[in-house]
Design a protein around this motif. Structure first.
Motif, mmCIF file in Angstrom:
data_model
loop_
_atom_site.group_PDB
_atom_site.id
_atom_site.type_symbol
_atom_site.label_atom_id
_atom_site.label_comp_id
_atom_site.label_asym_id
_atom_site.label_seq_id
_atom_site.Cartn_x
_atom_site.Cartn_y
_atom_site.Cartn_z
ATOM 1 N N LEU A 488 -36.534 -6.977 143.023
ATOM 2 C CA LEU A 488 -35.366 -6.208 142.464
ATOM 3 C C LEU A 488 -35.696 -5.172 141.701
ATOM 4 N N LYS A 489 -35.151 -4.073 142.002
ATOM 5 C CA LYS A 489 -35.197 -2.805 141.235
ATOM 6 C C LYS A 489 -33.894 -2.305 140.314
ATOM 7 N N TYR A 490 -32.872 -2.807 141.206
ATOM 8 C CA TYR A 490 -31.495 -2.161 140.475
ATOM 9 C C TYR A 490 -30.779 -3.513 140.291
ATOM 10 N N LEU A 491 -30.340 -3.791 139.152
ATOM 11 C CA LEU A 491 -29.392 -4.887 138.763
ATOM 12 C C LEU A 491 -28.234 -4.438 137.707
ATOM 13 N N ASP A 492 -27.067 -4.606 138.396
ATOM 14 C CA ASP A 492 -25.813 -4.165 137.512
ATOM 15 C C ASP A 492 -25.180 -5.498 137.264
ATOM 16 N N LEU A 493 -24.794 -5.755 135.860
ATOM 17 C CA LEU A 493 -24.216 -6.956 135.329
ATOM 18 C C LEU A 493 -23.103 -6.630 134.431
ATOM 19 N N SER A 494 -22.707 -5.159 134.624
ATOM 20 C CA SER A 494 -21.963 -4.645 133.668
ATOM 21 C C SER A 494 -20.349 -5.121 133.695
ATOM 22 N N LEU A 495 -19.565 -5.295 132.753
ATOM 23 C CA LEU A 495 -18.389 -5.681 132.446
ATOM 24 C C LEU A 495 -18.194 -7.359 132.771
ATOM 25 N N ASN A 496 -19.037 -7.838 132.306
ATOM 26 C CA ASN A 496 -19.096 -9.147 132.529
ATOM 27 C C ASN A 496 -18.997 -9.755 131.150
ATOM 28 N N PRO A 497 -18.478 -11.102 130.836
ATOM 29 C CA PRO A 497 -18.694 -11.654 129.476
ATOM 30 C C PRO A 497 -19.787 -12.542 129.182
ATOM 31 N N ILE A 498 -20.744 -11.961 129.593
ATOM 32 C CA ILE A 498 -22.206 -12.488 129.281
ATOM 33 C C ILE A 498 -22.804 -12.599 127.770
ATOM 34 N N GLU A 499 -23.139 -13.580 127.445
ATOM 35 C CA GLU A 499 -23.410 -13.801 125.750
ATOM 36 C C GLU A 499 -24.962 -13.612 125.863
ATOM 37 N N THR A 500 -25.674 -14.300 126.718
ATOM 38 C CA THR A 500 -27.104 -14.147 126.467
ATOM 39 C C THR A 500 -27.707 -13.721 127.869
ATOM 40 N N LEU A 501 -28.902 -13.064 128.167
ATOM 41 C CA LEU A 501 -29.600 -13.007 129.278
ATOM 42 C C LEU A 501 -30.616 -14.195 129.481
ATOM 43 N N SER A 502 -30.984 -14.750 130.469
ATOM 44 C CA SER A 502 -31.913 -15.697 130.892
ATOM 45 C C SER A 502 -33.342 -14.990 130.619
ATOM 46 N N ASP A 503 -34.231 -15.713 129.921
ATOM 47 C CA ASP A 503 -35.401 -15.162 129.655
ATOM 48 C C ASP A 503 -36.101 -15.021 131.072
ATOM 49 N N SER A 504 -36.077 -15.780 132.117
ATOM 50 C CA SER A 504 -36.592 -15.490 133.490
ATOM 51 C C SER A 504 -36.299 -14.037 133.788
ATOM 52 N N ILE A 505 -35.506 -13.214 133.530
ATOM 53 C CA ILE A 505 -35.253 -11.911 133.785
ATOM 54 C C ILE A 505 -36.405 -11.256 133.704
ATOM 55 N N THR A 506 -36.984 -11.640 132.411
ATOM 56 C CA THR A 506 -38.590 -10.680 132.352
ATOM 57 C C THR A 506 -39.391 -10.770 133.183
ATOM 58 N N ALA A 507 -39.330 -11.759 134.366
ATOM 59 C CA ALA A 507 -40.188 -11.855 135.418
ATOM 60 C C ALA A 507 -39.957 -10.824 136.403
ATOM 61 N N LEU A 508 -38.912 -9.842 136.302
ATOM 62 C CA LEU A 508 -38.615 -8.779 137.173
ATOM 63 C C LEU A 508 -39.442 -7.587 137.100
ATOM 64 N N LEU A 509 -40.533 -7.826 137.367
ATOM 65 C CA LEU A 509 -41.551 -6.622 136.949
ATOM 66 C C LEU A 509 -41.303 -5.481 137.564
ATOM 67 N N ASN A 510 -40.611 -5.230 138.867
ATOM 68 C CA ASN A 510 -40.364 -4.038 139.691
ATOM 69 C C ASN A 510 -39.024 -3.630 139.272
ATOM 70 N N LEU A 511 -38.150 -4.033 138.308
ATOM 71 C CA LEU A 511 -36.969 -3.888 137.837
ATOM 72 C C LEU A 511 -37.118 -2.375 136.982
ATOM 73 N N GLN A 512 -36.189 -1.364 137.906
ATOM 74 C CA GLN A 512 -36.062 -0.126 137.375
ATOM 75 C C GLN A 512 -34.934 0.297 136.306
ATOM 76 N N THR A 513 -34.044 -0.248 137.073
ATOM 77 C CA THR A 513 -32.334 -0.227 136.400
ATOM 78 C C THR A 513 -31.875 -1.321 135.861
ATOM 79 N N LEU A 514 -31.580 -1.561 134.902
ATOM 80 C CA LEU A 514 -30.700 -2.837 134.476
ATOM 81 C C LEU A 514 -29.191 -2.150 133.774
ATOM 82 N N LYS A 515 -28.167 -2.558 134.265
ATOM 83 C CA LYS A 515 -27.119 -1.964 133.774
ATOM 84 C C LYS A 515 -26.056 -3.216 132.921
ATOM 85 N N LEU A 516 -25.940 -2.845 131.782
ATOM 86 C CA LEU A 516 -24.987 -4.105 131.069
ATOM 87 C C LEU A 516 -23.888 -3.362 130.428
#
Length: 971
Positions: A488-516
């Motif tokens: 995964l290189k692009y992840l858009d989680l915008s406009l969601n009632p998220i309180e915390t992000l899972s620590d496992s997201i740090t495994a996405l070493l190819n991620l270029q864009t994270l939208k919150l």
């Protein structure tokens, strides 16, 4: 639904009777121009439209003609794709006569789905967004029927829409209508029947059956442009210089190509754009392709559009085809598109020094020229859209690679317009190793929700995703399995009632864009977020609770971080390593920072050479503001700076050293008393000072230092000074040599390029630079007229140019103590097109006995007098303004008569008289106003009686006017 509408109409009738019974008055409202979430837009993308003047005039005449039988008439514009139906509707919508005729204007693109409740809700939301404009303009609302009805009922969208348009004369444009359901149309039109008489609906459509369903009262079938108009359009776009038009061989090729376009403007523009970059000897090859392809396709113009694609370099073809993933009429955000292209490796770098975002931006510009149109969304943000035929071409090119709302085993990229389409597809397609993209194209406020189980299934089913968009799906928990999407290189989680992000997201070493964006509940990022070594874009706009972890400075590859909230745990020091940030950065000082976090010699921003826009705002910070601001000195490359709520007394001297600064705004810096020199900033174009209550002088220098300076605000085009109540003058010391005192205005420097000046709420400011070269606008509200007087008295060094001779729009309002305008105030206003004089209680406009002041206003077309108690008759000089088209007089309670010379206003098309109770009659000369098309009379009791149709004593004076509206109260 029909029964519901009938019941609603009955309730409205009851309220209308109550209004008469209790003598309620409806008060004046602002004309609203509302445009809904996108799609097509009411404004024109380019200046001028070729070959549609006759159709435009015919439609406008139909819209404006009086009709006493129907409240709502329907006008249809019909034609094949690419003929310019939308452009013609835009021309009509923006015409001045249409603008003054209708109280409310609405524009909506309909496209494929016609659902009555959804449309009603969109229309209501669009109208509501305009309410803030009414409040700003301080409109009257002594009695507002809308407000009353909102209080009586807890209304659904249907009821709300009926309320909003109740007894208003409206124009609704429904662009690209495809509805073939007669009941849906009748239900929709029933919602609008309680508008005022003379209301209109304009539809554009490709489908003739839509005309029958809507029972259009007038239909205009568009044909292709004539040969001459086709050539004019082509010639305007295809030739780089006039010399090419003199080459008979090239012209011959061009005319043959234009002939194959069959008068379709889109095809002409498309092929002209291709030819513009070609040498004359290359035209023959293009001509051969056009002729061959059109013949093979049986005369269709679609192959001409295909040539635009064929002519693209190979690296752009994949980018173009990917655009088919967005539905027709979708407003595309450029940065989102670039980030998606990056995720799929579409961007090719020629050397290691290039930034992928810069190269992608060039890609986008290349495609923009041929395939996209710039539009503004309802929030004013710049977006881009693709014409339907180009979208058809992109779909054809993409084939099964890109799908909308469905997929199969061949699909690599898919987008869903709603969650329901996704859920249905997920149940049919259990897994796919080929799928690389999942996007949702719904708006910011989707009604459906994706639960944790469904999200987990998605992750398990499509393990090789490169781009995943999950915005606005009411997601509360991100499962740990997200870490399995290692590609995964692009992840858009915008406009969601998220309180915390899972620590496992740090495994996405190819991620270029994270939208919150606007994840309001999100309070923290994973502690090991720095493991995301590929991350270039972190969109945290609107995440007001989010705390960045300590060590965030290690993310040195980060290119964009829109928001940085400085706190004691995660202070400004975390900015130090982020020197590749580009675009916009907003730094919020949200709490009292401890001394340990303030480093006087820190270089938090000085090495960030790619930043273009910087916003600084303070909250609860006291005692260290000046030191803190000093430490926030940006790189000289910065172009836009905005500072809010700074509480220091002195502004940092570094402001003078930002040599590339273009826009500067200082807002609500209440205690600030000293600004550094600004006059020598070479590229400063816009300066706004707002609510700077402690500021007494803009410059601490002596005026003589700037009078003789080589450059004085050399690039400044727009100056706004608002609510700086203690401002006394521009210079703290304004000494001039004794021999110049008698000609003080001659010694004052002038803004050499200033085009727009707005001054509001600085009544004590009597000395400032002169502004003789204004072109766009001059607005003066509750300020001294002395600077204006000194400007108009300025002797020009050139006999061909006089002060304010290029000014087009002027507004003088809220001058409660002004008795008269300065002598010669209008002597040089030879280019003035509109003039507003409002809220000047003591102003007497009768001083100009011979009318000389008004004679030079030979381009004035719009004049508005409002709240002028001393106005008992129109200025005599006004009779010489024969270019005047619109005259509006509101709340001039002592106006007793209209002059007999009013017939001299030979161009007058619209006259409005509101709130003039002493106006007893109209002059006989009204009959000679042959150009007058619209007369509106509101809250003028005697005129209401005398101008009653057929029976009133003055009716014969106005019977010739096309549209006459007369009401005892305000409209």
């Amino acid at each position: 639904m029909s029964l519901k509408i009938i019941k609603l109409s009955q309730e409205l009738d009851v309220i209308a009777k109550d209004r008469e019974k209790f003598h309620w008055k409806e008060r004046n409202t602002v004309k609203r121009i509302v445009s809904l979430n996108r799609e097509t837009r009411p404004w024109l993308p380019h200046n001028g439209v070729i070959g549609r003047e006759d159709e435009k005039n015919q439609i406008i005449n139909r819209l404006l003609e009086p009709n006493n039988e129907e409240n709502v008439l329907v006008v249809a514009i019909v034609g094949i794709a690419g003929l310019g139906k939308t452009t013609l509707a835009q021309c009509v919508y923006n015409d001045d006569s249409v603008d003054t005729h209708f109280e409310l204007k609405l524009w909506m693109c309909v496209s494929n789905v016609f659902e009555v409740t959804t449309f009603a809700e969109k229309l209501v939301n669009g109208i509501d967004k305009d309410d803030s404009i009414e409040l700003r303009l301080k409109k009257r609302c002594k009695f507002n029927l809308e407000v009353l009805m909102d209080q009586v009922h807890n209304m659904d969208p249907l009821r709300k829409l009926v309320n909003k348009i109740y007894q208003k004369k409206f124009l609704v444009v429904l662009d690209d209508l495809w509805n073939e359901n007669c009941k849906n149309w009748n239900d929709f039109k029933s919602l609008l029947i309680n508008g005022a008489k003379g209301s209109r609906i304009v539809i554009t459509t490709r489908d003739k059956s839509v005309v029958d369903i809507t029972r259009a009262d007038a239909t205009y079938f568009l044909e292709g442009l004539s040969k001459d108009y086709s050539w004019s359009l082509f010639e305007k776009l295809a030739f780089q210089n006039s010399q090419d038009t003199k080459n008979p061989t090239v012209v011959g090729y061009g005319r043959e190509i234009v002939g194959k376009c069959q008068g379709v403007p889109l095809a002409i523009k498309s092929i002209a754009n291709v030819l513009y970059s070609k040498k004359p000897y290359e035209w023959s090859k293009i001509r051969d392709k056009v002729v061959t392809n059109v013949i093979e396709q049986g005369g269709s113009t679609f192959p001409i559009l295909r040539l635009s694609y064929d002519n693209l370099p190979s690296h752009l073809k994949g980018c173009f085809a990917f655009c088919s993933l967005f539905p027709k009429d979708f407003e595309i955000d450029k940065m989102t598109m670039i980030q998606l292209w990056m995720a799929h490796g579409f961007i090719q770098l020629s050397n290691d020094t290039q930034q992928v975002e810069d190269v992608a931006d060039e890609y986008f510009k290349d495609l923009l020229y041929n395939f996209f149109e710039k539009v503004r969304d309802i929030y004013g943000a710049l977006k881009y859209k693709m014409h339907d035929l180009y979208h058809d071409l992109a779909e054809l090119i993409a084939g099964s690679d890109c799908r909308l709302d469905n997929l199969d085993w061949k699909t690599r990229h898919v987008s869903f317009s709603s969650y329901s389409f996704f859920a249905k597809t997920l149940s049919l397609v259990k897994a796919s190793s080929k799928l690389r993209t999942i996007l949702f194209t719904h708006g910011k406020y989707a009604s459906d929700a994706m639960d944790e189980s469904t999200l987990s299934t998605l992750i398990e089913s499509f393990p090789r995703l490169r781009a995943l968009d999950l915005h606005a799906l009411n997601i509360k928990i991100i499962p740990n399995s997200i870490g399995k999407l290692i590609h995964l290189k692009y992840l858009d989680l915008s406009l969601n009632p998220i309180e915390t992000l899972s620590d496992s997201i740090t495994a996405l070493l190819n991620l270029q864009t994270l939208k919150l964006q606007d994840c309001d509940n999100l309070e923290q990022l994973p502690k090991d977020i720095t493991k995301l070594v590929s991350l270039r874009h972190l969109d945290n706009r609107g995440c007001s609770k989010l705390r960045l972890p300590q060590g965030f400075r290690k993310m040195t590859g980060l290119q964009s971080l829109p928001l940085f909230i400085a706190r004691n745990n995660g202070g400004l020091g975390e900015l130090n390593g982020l020197n590749n940030l580009r675009g916009k950065l907003w730094i919020q000082i949200s709490e009292q920072l401890e001394d340990a976090n303030l480093e006087f010699e820190a270089k938090y921003l000085r090495e960030k050479q790619h930043l273009e826009r910087l916003e600084l705002s303070w909250a609860n910070q006291k005692g260290h503001d000046e030191m803190l601001l000093y430490s926030l000195q940006p790189h000289p490359n910065l172009k836009n700076l905005k500072v809010w709520w700074y509480t220091g007394v002195t502004f940092s001297s570094w402001l003078s050293s930002i040599e590339n600064l273009v826009d500067l705004t200082l807002d609500q810096c209440y205690r600030c008393k000293h600004l550094p020199p600004l006059s020598k900033l070479p590229f400063l174009e816009t300066l706004c000072l707002s609510k700077m209550e402690g500021l007494e002088y803009i410059s601490d220098h002596d005026m003589s230092e700037e009078v003789f300076a080589l450059s004085f605000f050399p690039s400044l085009k727009s100056l706004d000074i608002w609510d700086c109540s203690n401002l006394k003058g521009w210079w703290r010391s304004a000494s001039t040599p004794d021999h110049q005192q008698s000609q003080h205005n001659q010694s004052l420097p002038s803004f050499p390029r200033l085009s727009s000046l707005e001054m509001d709420g600085s009544p004590n400011m009597t000395t400032m630079p002169l502004f003789p070269f204004l072109e766009k606008e001059l607005s003066l509200h509750n300020v001294s007229l002395k600077p204006f007087q000194e400007t108009i008295l300025l002797s020009s060094s050139s006999s061909s140019s006089f002060p304010l001779s290029k000014l087009k729009h002027m507004k003088i309002w809220g001058m409660e103590d002004v008795v008269s305008l300065p002598h010669g105030w209008a002597s040089s206003l030879i280019s003035l097109e509109s003039l507003y004089i409002l809220g000047c209680k003591e102003l007497n406009l009768q001083g100009d006995v011979d009318g000389m002041e008004w004679r030079n206003l030979n381009r004035l077309s719009y004049l508005r007098f409002e709240s002028l108690p001393k106005l008992n008759s129109l200025p005599a000089g006004l009779q010489h303004v024969t270019t005047l088209k619109t005259l509006i007089i509101i709340d001039c309670e002592n106006l007793k008569t209209l002059p007999r010379w009013i017939w001299k206003l030979i161009s007058l098309e619209s006259l409005t008289l509101t709130g003039c109770p002493d106006l007893k009659s109209l002059p006989n000369e009204m009959r000679n106003l042959t150009s007058l098309q619209t007369l509106k009379i509101f809250d003028c009791p005697e005129l209401w009686r005398r101008c009653k149709k057929e029976t009133g004593q003055d009716w014969h004076k106005i019977a010739h006017i096309t549209t006459v509206e007369i009401q005892l109260g305000y409209f």
